[in-house]
Design a protein around this motif. Structure first.
Motif, PDB file in Angstrom:
ATOM      1  N   GLU A   1       0.828  -1.209   0.000  1.00  0.00           N
ATOM      2  CA  GLU A   1       0.000   0.000   0.000  1.00  0.00           C
ATOM      3  C   GLU A   1       0.857   1.252   0.000  1.00  0.00           C
ATOM      4  N   LYS A   2       1.921   1.230   0.797  1.00  0.00           N
ATOM      5  CA  LYS A   2       2.812   2.387   0.845  1.00  0.00           C
ATOM      6  C   LYS A   2       3.569   2.579  -0.467  1.00  0.00           C
ATOM      7  N   ALA A   3       4.110   1.483  -0.994  1.00  0.00           N
ATOM      8  CA  ALA A   3       4.915   1.575  -2.220  1.00  0.00           C
ATOM      9  C   ALA A   3       4.074   2.095  -3.386  1.00  0.00           C
ATOM     10  N   ARG A   4       2.839   1.630  -3.473  1.00  0.00           N
ATOM     11  CA  ARG A   4       1.979   2.077  -4.581  1.00  0.00           C
ATOM     12  C   ARG A   4       1.549   3.526  -4.392  1.00  0.00           C
ATOM     13  N   LYS A   5       1.324   3.901  -3.148  1.00  0.00           N
ATOM     14  CA  LYS A   5       0.971   5.286  -2.888  1.00  0.00           C
ATOM     15  C   LYS A   5       2.100   6.219  -3.301  1.00  0.00           C
ATOM     16  N   ALA A   6       3.346   5.777  -3.083  1.00  0.00           N
ATOM     17  CA  ALA A   6       4.500   6.613  -3.397  1.00  0.00           C
ATOM     18  C   ALA A   6       4.635   6.873  -4.889  1.00  0.00           C
ATOM     19  N   ARG A   7       4.192   5.929  -5.720  1.00  0.00           N
ATOM     20  CA  ARG A   7       4.297   6.150  -7.157  1.00  0.00           C
ATOM     21  C   ARG A   7       2.947   6.494  -7.791  1.00  0.00           C
ATOM     22  N   GLY A   8       1.961   6.765  -6.939  1.00  0.00           N
ATOM     23  CA  GLY A   8       0.668   7.217  -7.431  1.00  0.00           C
ATOM     24  C   GLY A   8      -0.158   6.143  -8.096  1.00  0.00           C
ATOM     25  N   ALA A   9       0.030   4.890  -7.673  1.00  0.00           N
ATOM     26  CA  ALA A   9      -0.686   3.769  -8.295  1.00  0.00           C
ATOM     27  C   ALA A   9      -1.784   3.260  -7.368  1.00  0.00           C
ATOM     28  N   GLU A  10      -2.871   2.797  -7.953  1.00  0.00           N
ATOM     29  CA  GLU A  10      -3.974   2.218  -7.198  1.00  0.00           C
ATOM     30  C   GLU A  10      -3.635   0.779  -6.802  1.00  0.00           C
ATOM     31  N   MET A  11      -4.260   0.300  -5.730  1.00  0.00           N
ATOM     32  CA  MET A  11      -4.108  -1.087  -5.342  1.00  0.00           C
ATOM     33  C   MET A  11      -4.899  -1.973  -6.292  1.00  0.00           C
ATOM     34  N   PRO A  12      -4.391  -3.178  -6.632  1.00  0.00           N
ATOM     35  CA  PRO A  12      -5.155  -4.097  -7.486  1.00  0.00           C
ATOM     36  C   PRO A  12      -6.470  -4.465  -6.807  1.00  0.00           C
ATOM     37  N   PRO A  13      -7.532  -4.635  -7.561  1.00  0.00           N
ATOM     38  CA  PRO A  13      -8.835  -4.919  -6.951  1.00  0.00           C
ATOM     39  C   PRO A  13      -8.884  -6.244  -6.196  1.00  0.00           C
ATOM     40  N   ASN A  14      -8.027  -7.194  -6.552  1.00  0.00           N
ATOM     41  CA  ASN A  14      -8.070  -8.525  -5.931  1.00  0.00           C
ATOM     42  C   ASN A  14      -6.881  -8.767  -4.998  1.00  0.00           C
ATOM     43  N   TYR A  15      -6.261  -7.698  -4.492  1.00  0.00           N
ATOM     44  CA  TYR A  15      -5.012  -7.898  -3.745  1.00  0.00           C
ATOM     45  C   TYR A  15      -5.211  -8.578  -2.399  1.00  0.00           C
ATOM     46  N   LYS A  16      -6.453  -8.664  -1.921  1.00  0.00           N
ATOM     47  CA  LYS A  16      -6.715  -9.360  -0.666  1.00  0.00           C
ATOM     48  C   LYS A  16      -7.295 -10.758  -0.879  1.00  0.00           C
ATOM     49  N   THR A  17      -7.453 -11.148  -2.134  1.00  0.00           N
ATOM     50  CA  THR A  17      -7.996 -12.486  -2.408  1.00  0.00           C
ATOM     51  C   THR A  17      -6.973 -13.414  -3.046  1.00  0.00           C
ATOM     52  N   GLU A  18      -5.948 -12.868  -3.684  1.00  0.00           N
ATOM     53  CA  GLU A  18      -4.865 -13.715  -4.194  1.00  0.00           C
ATOM     54  C   GLU A  18      -3.550 -12.934  -4.152  1.00  0.00           C
ATOM     55  N   PRO A  19      -2.435 -13.639  -3.890  1.00  0.00           N
ATOM     56  CA  PRO A  19      -1.153 -12.951  -3.703  1.00  0.00           C
ATOM     57  C   PRO A  19      -0.679 -12.255  -4.982  1.00  0.00           C
ATOM     58  N   LEU A  20      -0.003 -11.134  -4.774  1.00  0.00           N
ATOM     59  CA  LEU A  20       0.703 -10.470  -5.864  1.00  0.00           C
ATOM     60  C   LEU A  20       2.072 -11.126  -6.006  1.00  0.00           C
ATOM     61  N   MET A  21       2.454 -11.473  -7.234  1.00  0.00           N
ATOM     62  CA  MET A  21       3.710 -12.203  -7.443  1.00  0.00           C
ATOM     63  C   MET A  21       4.279 -11.875  -8.810  1.00  0.00           C
ATOM     64  N   TYR A  22       5.603 -11.815  -8.890  1.00  0.00           N
ATOM     65  CA  TYR A  22       6.273 -11.652 -10.180  1.00  0.00           C
ATOM     66  C   TYR A  22       7.390 -12.676 -10.307  1.00  0.00           C
ATOM     67  N   GLN A  23       7.813 -12.936 -11.525  1.00  0.00           N
ATOM     68  CA  GLN A  23       8.936 -13.838 -11.785  1.00  0.00           C
ATOM     69  C   GLN A  23      10.159 -12.997 -12.085  1.00  0.00           C
ATOM     70  N   GLY A  24      11.207 -13.166 -11.272  1.00  0.00           N
ATOM     71  CA  GLY A  24      12.373 -12.307 -11.357  1.00  0.00           C
ATOM     72  C   GLY A  24      13.568 -12.965 -12.018  1.00  0.00           C
ATOM     73  N   LEU A  25      14.601 -12.163 -12.163  1.00  0.00           N
ATOM     74  CA  LEU A  25      15.873 -12.622 -12.732  1.00  0.00           C
ATOM     75  C   LEU A  25      16.457 -13.715 -11.849  1.00  0.00           C
ATOM     76  N   SER A  26      16.945 -14.792 -12.466  1.00  0.00           N
ATOM     77  CA  SER A  26      17.491 -15.877 -11.645  1.00  0.00           C
ATOM     78  C   SER A  26      18.715 -16.555 -12.255  1.00  0.00           C
ATOM     79  N   ASP A  27      19.207 -16.047 -13.396  1.00  0.00           N
ATOM     80  CA  ASP A  27      20.345 -16.720 -14.021  1.00  0.00           C
ATOM     81  C   ASP A  27      21.658 -16.416 -13.309  1.00  0.00           C
ATOM     82  N   ARG A  28      21.657 -15.417 -12.427  1.00  0.00           N
ATOM     83  CA  ARG A  28      22.817 -15.157 -11.587  1.00  0.00           C
ATOM     84  C   ARG A  28      22.392 -14.309 -10.402  1.00  0.00           C
ATOM     85  N   PHE A  29      22.716 -14.774  -9.193  1.00  0.00           N
ATOM     86  CA  PHE A  29      22.449 -13.998  -7.993  1.00  0.00           C
ATOM     87  C   PHE A  29      23.752 -13.412  -7.461  1.00  0.00           C
TER      88      PHE A  29
END
Length: 326
Positions: free
Chosen positions: A93-121
């Protein structure tokens, strides 16, 4: 049990068993050459690794050596898959507020997730290089799990048996790029460079009663240049658990052994616990004082992330990285 990967010049390093006090280690190539090999054959490798761990803690292994954390890779120097959620909704909620973005409508019913870089940590003490300080580099203090092979469609009820290892995670973010990249609607790319993990990964039994089967209940300490930013408790205010994240991730795909799943920047609603990233501190300052004063990461800064047990001993070792901007 504590496991690590020794730098060898190869991409995947050499698997180490590390003593409980993190003072000694031993190469266990006779059991598994790499962390990935161990996790892919966990039922076969775990008993042998446990035996070595017991002998190492008893100080009866002649080929054990003093552990130098600076010579360690990330426990998984690379992974077939890295997924990161955002289950501490106060942070989202804080991070989205900082960039002026709305919260996803379903953010309390299913997790927010992304697939990140993994070929080298990035290694736990390796310098983290950013192309430009104006991109507003930030750290995010997190806890991640590692799973074995998870079949597609695995339910929350069965998800827990697939969690084999736990690590600390620094999920770096370039904040200025999130403002332009995410509105495109195609997820993170440039805003999420490589991540860093703790020196060791631990099995669930190392966490004792602080692991309740779904989440970990301990403060996660982080700071910059020796100044603590916060120590929020990882079990508080966690809206979705690691079991929810696994169930969500494998809904339409299987997860290969060694898949890493983070839960997002740890934050508590009680702001006395501090912050797990610079962005949150800046939002708080803006709200309280009318302007942000904590700078984003800059050349020469050092970030640290660590978790201690009830006796004050480090569980995972510390992520301690210098920042370099080109």
């Amino acid at each position: 049990m504590k496991l690590a990967s020794l730098k060898t010049g190869s991409r995947d390093g050499a698997l180490l068993v590390v003593s409980k006090d993190m003072n000694r280690a031993v190469v266990v190539s006779q059991i598994a050459k790499t962390m990935q090999e161990a996790i892919e054959n966990w039922d076969a490798t775990r008993p042998g690794l446990d035996k070595v761990y017991e002998q190492l803690n008893a100080d009866i292994l002649k080929d054990a050596f003093a552990l130098d954390v600076s010579k360690l890779e990330s426990p998984f120097p690379r992974s077939y898959q890295f997924l990161d959620g955002s289950v501490y909704l106060h942070h989202m909620e804080k991070a989205r507020k900082a960039r002026g973005a709305e919260m996803p409508p379903n953010y309390k019913t299913e997790p927010l997730m992304y697939q990140g870089l993994s070929d080298r940590f990035c290694g736990p003490t390796e310098t983290m290089v950013f192309p430009d300080a104006t991109l507003e580099p930030d750290y995010e203090a997190e806890v991640a799990i590692v799973v074995d092979d998870v079949p597609m469609g695995t339910s929350k009820l069965d998800a827990g048996k697939h969690i084999k290892l736990v690590m600390l995670l620094n999920d770096y973010t370039l904040r200025s790029l999130t403002k332009t990249e995410l509105p495109k609607g195609f997820g993170f790319m440039q805003a999420k460079p490589t991540s860093a993990f703790s020196p060791v990964a631990v099995t669930l039994d190392e966490l004792g009663n602080k692991w309740d089967g779904e989440k970990l209940h301990l403060p996660l300490i982080s700071g910059i240049n020796g100044k603590q930013m916060g120590q929020p408790n990882t079990g508080k205010d966690m809206f979705f658990t690691y079991l929810d994240l696994i169930e969500h991730a494998c809904r339409t795909r299987s997860l290969s052994a060694g898949t890493i799943i983070g839960a997002g920047s740890v934050t508590n609603q009680d702001e006395a616990s501090g912050f797990g990233c610079v962005a949150e501190a800046r939002i708080h300052e803006q709200m309280m004082h009318g302007k942000a004063s904590t700078p984003f990461l800059k050349d020469g800064d050092e970030v640290y992330i660590e978790m201690l047990d009830d006796q004050g001993q480090s569980i995972f070792g510390a992520i301690r990285q210098k920042i370099q901007t080109l």
